[in-house]
Design a protein around this motif. Sequence first.
Motif, short mmCIF file in Angstrom:
data_model
loop_
_atom_site.label_atom_id
_atom_site.label_comp_id
_atom_site.label_asym_id
_atom_site.label_seq_id
_atom_site.Cartn_x
_atom_site.Cartn_y
_atom_site.Cartn_z
N ALA A 26 63.29 41.79 58.54
CA ALA A 26 64.61 42.42 59.22
C ALA A 26 65.81 41.69 58.88
O ALA A 26 65.57 40.68 58.33
CB ALA A 26 64.46 41.97 60.76
N GLU A 27 66.88 42.29 59.03
CA GLU A 27 68.18 41.80 58.63
C GLU A 27 68.99 42.01 59.85
O GLU A 27 69.05 42.89 60.47
CB GLU A 27 68.76 42.59 57.46
CG GLU A 27 70.15 41.99 56.89
CD GLU A 27 70.72 42.76 55.70
OE1 GLU A 27 72.02 42.70 55.43
OE2 GLU A 27 70.02 43.51 55.02
N TYR A 28 69.79 40.75 59.95
CA TYR A 28 70.71 40.78 61.35
C TYR A 28 72.12 40.48 60.52
O TYR A 28 72.24 39.31 59.71
CB TYR A 28 70.27 39.71 62.14
CG TYR A 28 69.02 39.71 62.57
CD1 TYR A 28 68.78 41.14 63.62
CD2 TYR A 28 67.84 39.33 62.42
CE1 TYR A 28 67.54 41.36 64.09
CE2 TYR A 28 66.62 39.62 62.74
CZ TYR A 28 66.31 40.90 63.65
OH TYR A 28 65.07 40.99 64.17
N ARG A 29 73.06 41.14 60.93
CA ARG A 29 74.59 40.94 60.45
C ARG A 29 75.29 40.52 61.73
O ARG A 29 74.95 41.12 62.80
CB ARG A 29 75.00 42.06 59.68
CG ARG A 29 74.36 42.48 58.62
CD ARG A 29 74.95 43.89 57.85
NE ARG A 29 76.39 43.56 57.42
CZ ARG A 29 77.04 44.41 56.97
NH1 ARG A 29 76.83 45.75 57.29
NH2 ARG A 29 78.67 44.00 57.05
N HIS A 36 78.67 37.82 58.29
CA HIS A 36 77.32 37.19 57.96
C HIS A 36 76.23 37.81 57.92
O HIS A 36 76.17 38.68 58.88
CB HIS A 36 77.25 35.86 59.29
CG HIS A 36 78.66 35.07 59.36
ND1 HIS A 36 79.11 34.23 58.53
CD2 HIS A 36 79.42 35.33 60.37
CE1 HIS A 36 80.34 33.84 58.98
NE2 HIS A 36 80.44 34.36 60.21
N ALA A 37 74.96 37.15 57.34
CA ALA A 37 73.78 37.95 57.45
C ALA A 37 72.50 37.00 57.50
O ALA A 37 72.73 35.83 56.73
CB ALA A 37 73.97 39.10 56.13
N VAL A 38 71.55 37.39 57.73
CA VAL A 38 70.20 36.40 57.64
C VAL A 38 69.08 37.64 57.55
O VAL A 38 69.11 38.62 58.00
CB VAL A 38 70.05 35.54 58.86
CG1 VAL A 38 69.92 36.11 60.11
CG2 VAL A 38 68.86 34.65 58.53
N HIS A 39 68.38 37.08 56.68
CA HIS A 39 66.76 38.09 56.42
C HIS A 39 65.80 37.15 57.21
O HIS A 39 65.67 36.02 57.01
CB HIS A 39 66.71 38.10 55.13
CG HIS A 39 67.78 39.12 54.68
ND1 HIS A 39 67.51 40.28 54.36
CD2 HIS A 39 68.91 38.75 53.70
CE1 HIS A 39 68.66 40.99 53.70
NE2 HIS A 39 69.60 39.94 53.36
N ALA A 40 65.18 37.94 58.06
CA ALA A 40 64.10 37.31 58.69
C ALA A 40 62.64 38.10 58.51
O ALA A 40 62.49 39.34 58.69
CB ALA A 40 64.60 37.52 60.36
N PRO A 41 62.01 37.33 57.91
CA PRO A 41 60.66 37.86 57.71
C PRO A 41 59.77 37.86 58.93
O PRO A 41 60.08 37.23 60.06
CB PRO A 41 59.84 37.02 56.50
CG PRO A 41 60.44 35.72 57.07
CD PRO A 41 61.91 35.99 57.67
N GLY A 42 58.26 38.34 59.18
CA GLY A 42 57.66 38.27 60.16
C GLY A 42 57.53 37.11 60.58
O GLY A 42 57.26 35.93 59.77
N GLY A 43 57.42 37.01 62.03
CA GLY A 43 57.26 35.37 62.61
C GLY A 43 58.62 34.71 62.79
O GLY A 43 58.45 33.57 63.46
#
Length: 96
Positions: A26-29, A36-43
């Motif tokens: 997932a990516e959250y802005r 701002h942005a963060v990439h989030a893998p499973g878990g």
Amino acid sequence: VSPGAATAAHHHGDQETVLYVLSGRAEYRWGDRLEHAVHAPGGSFVFIPAHTIHQEINPSDDEPTTWVVVRSAVDPIVVNLPELDEIARPRAGRQD
């Protein structure tokens, strides 16, 4: 969430939100201009404070993702911000 899907820029009023990526990526802005942005893998967990403007995105071209969303109140408040449509990630397969 389908590959390439994204929400509109929005916030949840007085509600805090916790997102858990069950599978996929997932990516959250977030930010007043989604700067701002963060990439989030499973878990991964992502905490979104109340009134925070944000956008959730499945950045994959071919892999679906599953997110669990928990908010701090029972009523589903979603305030979409169409004035940010020009800077929000395009919404292929839009998920609201």
